[in-house]
Scaffold this motif. Structure first.
Motif, mmCIF file in Angstrom:
data_model
loop_
_atom_site.group_PDB
_atom_site.id
_atom_site.type_symbol
_atom_site.label_atom_id
_atom_site.label_comp_id
_atom_site.label_asym_id
_atom_site.label_seq_id
_atom_site.Cartn_x
_atom_site.Cartn_y
_atom_site.Cartn_z
ATOM 1 N N VAL A 220 -2.286 -12.233 -9.058
ATOM 2 C CA VAL A 220 -1.777 -10.949 -8.563
ATOM 3 C C VAL A 220 -2.366 -9.829 -9.411
ATOM 4 O O VAL A 220 -2.434 -9.946 -10.644
ATOM 5 N N GLU A 221 -2.789 -8.763 -8.756
ATOM 6 C CA GLU A 221 -3.372 -7.610 -9.456
ATOM 7 C C GLU A 221 -2.550 -6.361 -9.168
ATOM 8 O O GLU A 221 -2.167 -6.100 -8.022
ATOM 9 N N ALA A 222 -2.278 -5.586 -10.207
ATOM 10 C CA ALA A 222 -1.586 -4.305 -10.063
ATOM 11 C C ALA A 222 -2.520 -3.186 -10.500
ATOM 12 O O ALA A 222 -3.151 -3.275 -11.561
ATOM 13 N N ARG A 223 -2.600 -2.140 -9.695
ATOM 14 C CA ARG A 223 -3.449 -0.998 -10.017
ATOM 15 C C ARG A 223 -2.622 0.038 -10.779
ATOM 16 O O ARG A 223 -1.710 0.649 -10.219
ATOM 17 N N LEU A 224 -2.969 0.224 -12.026
ATOM 18 C CA LEU A 224 -2.271 1.191 -12.873
ATOM 19 C C LEU A 224 -2.930 2.552 -12.701
ATOM 20 O O LEU A 224 -4.077 2.754 -13.103
ATOM 21 N N TYR A 225 -2.188 3.470 -12.082
ATOM 22 C CA TYR A 225 -2.730 4.793 -11.773
ATOM 23 C C TYR A 225 -2.083 5.879 -12.636
ATOM 24 O O TYR A 225 -0.914 5.773 -13.038
ATOM 25 N N ALA A 226 -2.845 6.943 -12.870
ATOM 26 C CA ALA A 226 -2.313 8.154 -13.491
ATOM 27 C C ALA A 226 -1.717 8.999 -12.371
ATOM 28 O O ALA A 226 -2.390 9.849 -11.777
ATOM 29 N N LEU B 7 5.303 -0.208 -10.635
ATOM 30 C CA LEU B 7 4.639 -1.490 -10.419
ATOM 31 C C LEU B 7 5.540 -2.659 -10.821
ATOM 32 O O LEU B 7 5.599 -3.680 -10.127
ATOM 33 N N LYS B 8 6.239 -2.503 -11.931
ATOM 34 C CA LYS B 8 7.142 -3.568 -12.356
ATOM 35 C C LYS B 8 8.278 -3.743 -11.351
ATOM 36 O O LYS B 8 8.682 -4.876 -11.034
ATOM 37 N N SER B 9 8.786 -2.645 -10.817
ATOM 38 C CA SER B 9 9.834 -2.730 -9.804
ATOM 39 C C SER B 9 9.332 -3.472 -8.565
ATOM 40 O O SER B 9 10.069 -4.251 -7.951
ATOM 41 N N LEU B 10 8.087 -3.236 -8.197
ATOM 42 C CA LEU B 10 7.505 -3.958 -7.069
ATOM 43 C C LEU B 10 7.457 -5.455 -7.348
ATOM 44 O O LEU B 10 7.795 -6.276 -6.490
ATOM 45 N N CYS B 11 7.020 -5.815 -8.547
ATOM 46 C CA CYS B 11 6.931 -7.235 -8.909
ATOM 47 C C CYS B 11 8.298 -7.911 -8.842
ATOM 48 O O CYS B 11 8.395 -9.106 -8.536
ATOM 49 N N ASP B 12 9.347 -7.173 -9.138
ATOM 50 C CA ASP B 12 10.700 -7.736 -9.185
ATOM 51 C C ASP B 12 11.437 -7.634 -7.854
ATOM 52 O O ASP B 12 12.532 -8.193 -7.718
ATOM 53 N N GLN C 120 0.831 -1.198 0.000
ATOM 54 C CA GLN C 120 0.000 0.000 0.000
ATOM 55 C C GLN C 120 0.867 1.249 0.000
ATOM 56 O O GLN C 120 2.012 1.244 0.432
ATOM 57 N N ARG C 121 0.258 2.324 -0.475
ATOM 58 C CA ARG C 121 0.875 3.644 -0.457
ATOM 59 C C ARG C 121 -0.199 4.633 -0.040
ATOM 60 O O ARG C 121 -1.261 4.691 -0.668
ATOM 61 N N ARG C 122 0.031 5.385 1.042
ATOM 62 C CA ARG C 122 -0.976 6.306 1.584
ATOM 63 C C ARG C 122 -2.277 5.560 1.895
ATOM 64 O O ARG C 122 -3.370 6.064 1.652
ATOM 65 N N HIS C 123 -2.151 4.350 2.395
ATOM 66 C CA HIS C 123 -3.287 3.506 2.741
ATOM 67 C C HIS C 123 -4.125 3.124 1.522
ATOM 68 O O HIS C 123 -5.237 2.623 1.668
ATOM 69 N N GLN C 124 -3.592 3.350 0.337
ATOM 70 C CA GLN C 124 -4.248 2.924 -0.895
ATOM 71 C C GLN C 124 -3.553 1.660 -1.374
ATOM 72 O O GLN C 124 -2.332 1.610 -1.491
ATOM 73 N N LYS C 125 -4.335 0.632 -1.667
ATOM 74 C CA LYS C 125 -3.764 -0.627 -2.128
ATOM 75 C C LYS C 125 -3.135 -0.445 -3.512
ATOM 76 O O LYS C 125 -3.685 0.254 -4.362
ATOM 77 N N VAL C 126 -1.996 -1.074 -3.720
ATOM 78 C CA VAL C 126 -1.267 -0.953 -4.977
ATOM 79 C C VAL C 126 -1.206 -2.287 -5.704
ATOM 80 O O VAL C 126 -1.483 -2.376 -6.896
ATOM 81 N N ILE C 127 -0.823 -3.340 -4.983
ATOM 82 C CA ILE C 127 -0.803 -4.695 -5.530
ATOM 83 C C ILE C 127 -1.523 -5.613 -4.551
ATOM 84 O O ILE C 127 -1.288 -5.548 -3.338
ATOM 85 N N GLU C 128 -2.419 -6.444 -5.070
ATOM 86 C CA GLU C 128 -3.148 -7.417 -4.261
ATOM 87 C C GLU C 128 -2.923 -8.812 -4.839
ATOM 88 O O GLU C 128 -2.692 -8.956 -6.040
ATOM 89 N N GLU C 129 -3.016 -9.821 -3.985
ATOM 90 C CA GLU C 129 -2.820 -11.177 -4.477
ATOM 91 C C GLU C 129 -3.660 -12.163 -3.684
ATOM 92 O O GLU C 129 -4.087 -11.895 -2.562
ATOM 93 N N ALA C 130 -3.886 -13.318 -4.294
ATOM 94 C CA ALA C 130 -4.598 -14.406 -3.640
ATOM 95 C C ALA C 130 -4.021 -15.729 -4.150
ATOM 96 O O ALA C 130 -3.757 -15.861 -5.348
ATOM 97 N N PRO C 131 -3.803 -16.692 -3.247
ATOM 98 C CA PRO C 131 -3.951 -16.593 -1.792
ATOM 99 C C PRO C 131 -2.822 -15.781 -1.165
ATOM 100 O O PRO C 131 -1.881 -15.391 -1.843
#
Length: 666
Positions: free
Chosen positions: A340-346, A427-432, A232-243
């Protein structure tokens, strides 16, 4: 099955609902604000109706307007999506009163779980552990400050209503409490119409793990396993995954049962999410998780649950709302693979994730195995300052977590976005990131690793600048661009021209004044000796030179997105915007010596804390601009005296507009 549905929402979730509704043969009805008149979801719906000006409080939050459209269009049901009115009990009641099916829980369930303080009291009675804190009704600042002292810092101030990080502030010391409380209450009032907050102990090394629940009208309640939303960043979710990484069968059973019982306690119907915070210092343990809140709606991250269960949650919502029983029991449900889900933000990670707006000159996603994209915009659409800055969600599925992350990283590397700045490279940096890959992360992971993740100011990309300049050179040889270049610079593109300083020996040169990401850059065209074709032209920047090669541009056209005044060069997710400098376009009104405080984006000036004559220190908070559902504080760039306050509270301000000017001692 319901015959028709009005979607009381916009953007990506409206598109998502429309796709499933059309597959089920349900007529779709959209409502839209003036800012969304040409939006993708409006174009996708079977019919669409205007409901007001761009601000959400005058359109998407207007219950009466939406109910009126539903009645006039003959809508059998209303789907609220998420955000806006999705967790407003009075909206569900208005639907019932007018004979319209509300695709969500009963109003009583929304009231019981929609307010965090009441929800915590309810589940605590059922034996579910809650985070230590004050969850009462008293809201006096002095009282809440005292409670924070008793709880012990750090504490978390949270809006009683709503979610999505709005109205939430972490406070590490008493001196910061009052400003954080004021900001949280103001943001909560703006987002949810309710300024009330609660104060909780901030859990160290927290993992955010939530359970998806589903209930029908026949008393059946199940859980669809968990999602980990800790990045999360500023309490906003950025990447989510399951399980969730590190989840044991024992822990899953205990959390899942707690979530089901919480849903049963309020007579829940439909899709909901029970959110827990876990102390992750020693992994996920059954004795170290706490109830946070229940979201009485569909979640943004629901696609990862769909990916591992094979279910369409929106279809289930329609079927449950139609009175059908759930087609399975708990024992029928299994987990297959990882998602895994990544939120692409402007937004611009290099500028503290400042939201970005503007036209999408290019937008392309890869059609790769295991990749799903839920988007609410297309190339050519506008990202406006009025709503959440999400462009799309990119979801990857794999047999294992590593495979899912590999696929997501590859998809993000191939994603093309040009126009507003985005977080795609971040987001890609997070994944790596090695620690994330190893499951060693919590909700503070991003803030601790901003430098490593590239979310800090970066040097200008010299290679992108050269490539962009060369791309512009190509355009200069077309009639339209040649005329524009001559008009702007008084130059003639013939190497034998005399009005630019004719020379007999050496390479001919012509000045090429550019604007790169808003900054003036001087470049030089070097003509071949003897003169040849345009493909021999070289562009020299201050740090070197680069030759234009037509074959390179043709072979890799995705690296360039033409705009109305230049080009955007895409390099590993970063954007470099380049245009010819136009002296006639200089904004003389806003020129200053760096002593002005400007609006960082289009938005609303909701607070001003200074007046002319006030003396301020560098970094002191001067004003707040609200944009894209978030508050953005403006601070003094240096110490000095306030000379002018150029805008009033409540005014809409344009990006770059001067709001406050300072007098600075020489």
């Amino acid at each position: 099955m319901l015959e028709s549905v009005l979607i009381a929402n916009r953007g990506e979730i409206a598109c998502r609902i429309i796709r499933t509704a059309k597959r089920l043969g349900i007529r779709t009805i959209a409502v839209y604000s003036q800012a969304d008149a040409d939006a993708l979801f409006v174009r996708m719906a079977d019919e669409a109706h205007p409901i007001g000006p761009p601000p959400a409080r005058e359109s998407y939050l207007q219950i009466e307007k939406i109910i009126d459209v539903a009645k006039r269009s003959g809508a059998a049901s209303i789907h609220p999506g998420y955000g806006f009115l999705s967790e407003r009990a009075e909206f569900a009641e208005a639907c019932q009163k007018n004979g319209i099916v509300f695709i969500g829980p009963p109003p009583a369930s929304i009231r019981a779980m929609g307010l965090k303080d009441a929800a915590k009291a309810l589940v605590q009675k059922a034996g579910v552990p809650v985070v230590p804190g004050y969850h009462g009704t008293k809201q006096e600042p002095d009282f809440l400050r005292q409670k924070a002292y008793e709880i012990g810092y750090p504490v978390l101030i949270k809006a009683v209503a709503g979610g999505g990080g709005k109205g939430m502030r972490r406070v590490d010391k008493a001196a910061d409490f009052d400003a954080a409380l004021e900001s949280a209450q103001r943001e909560a009032q703006s987002a949810f119409g309710d300024p009330r907050v609660l104060v909780e102990k901030y859990i160290l090394s927290p993992r955010h793990v939530e359970i998806q629940v589903f209930a029908d009208k026949h008393g059946n309640v199940v859980h669809l396993f968990e999602r980990d939303c800790s990045l999360q960043r500023r309490h906003q979710k950025v990447i989510e995954e399951a399980p969730a990484p590190g989840m044991t069968p024992e822990m899953r059973a205990i959390m899942g049962n707690a979530a089901v019982e919480a849903a049963r306690a309020v007579g829940y119907v439909g899709a909901g999410t029970i959110e827990f915070i876990a102390d992750g210092r020693e992994g996920l343990r059954p004795d170290r998780f706490y109830f946070m809140e229940m979201n009485t709606r569909l979640q943004v991250e629901h696609p990862v649950t769909e990916s591992i269960t094979g279910l369409d949650l929106v279809e289930l919502q329609f079927r449950v709302a139609s009175g059908e029983p759930l087609p399975f029991v708990q024992g029928d449900l299994t987990i297959e693979g990882h998602a895994v889900e990544a939120r692409l933000y402007a937004e611009d990670p290099e500028k503290d994730f400042l939201p970005s707006t503007g036209k999408l000159w290019a937008l392309e996603f890869p059609a790769s195995e295991g990749i799903r994209v839920d988007a609410g915009v297309e190339a050519g659409d506008e990202v406006t300052p009025f709503y959440d800055p999400m462009i799309a969600k990119v979801i990857a599925r794999g047999a294992t977590r590593d495979e899912a992350l590999d696929r997501l990283a590859a998809a993000l590397a191939e994603t093309i976005v040009a126009g507003p700045k985005t977080n795609v490279a971040f987001l890609k940096s997070l994944c790596d990131a090695k620690e994330f890959r190893a499951g060693q992360f919590d909700t503070g992971f991003i803030d601790r690793n901003l430098q490593t993740l590239g979310a800090v100011p970066q040097k200008a990309d010299a290679e992108a600048m050269r490539l962009g300049a060369l791309h512009i050179v190509e355009g200069l040889f077309e009639d339209h661009h040649r005329k524009e270049f001559v008009r702007t610079n008084g130059a003639v593109l013939s190497p034998w021209a005399t009005d630019d300083g004719f020379q007999m020996v050496g390479s001919r040169t012509v000045g090429l004044p550019l604007v790169v990401d808003g900054e003036r850059i001087e470049a030089t065209l070097l003509w071949p000796e003897p003169p040849g074709s345009s493909t021999d032209v070289t562009v020299r920047l201050a740090d070197g030179a680069s030759s234009y090669e037509e074959d390179y541009l043709v072979a890799d056209p995705q690296r360039f997105a033409d705009t109305d005044d230049g080009v955007i060069v895409l390099t590993k997710g970063r954007q470099t915007r380049i245009a010819l400098f136009d002296p006639f376009a200089v904004d003389l009104e806003h020129m200053d010596a760096g002593s002005a405080v400007k609006a960082p984006m289009h938005g609303k000036l909701i607070a001003v804390f200074v007046k002319p004559g006030d003396v301020v220190e560098k970094g002191q908070r001067l004003a707040i601009v609200e944009a894209m559902k978030m508050e953005h504080p403006l601070v003094a760039p240096l110490a000095g005296e306030i000379a002018e306050v150029l805008a009033e509270e409540g005014a809409q301000v344009a990006e770059g507009a001067r709001l406050i000017s300072l007098k600075v001692d020489e």
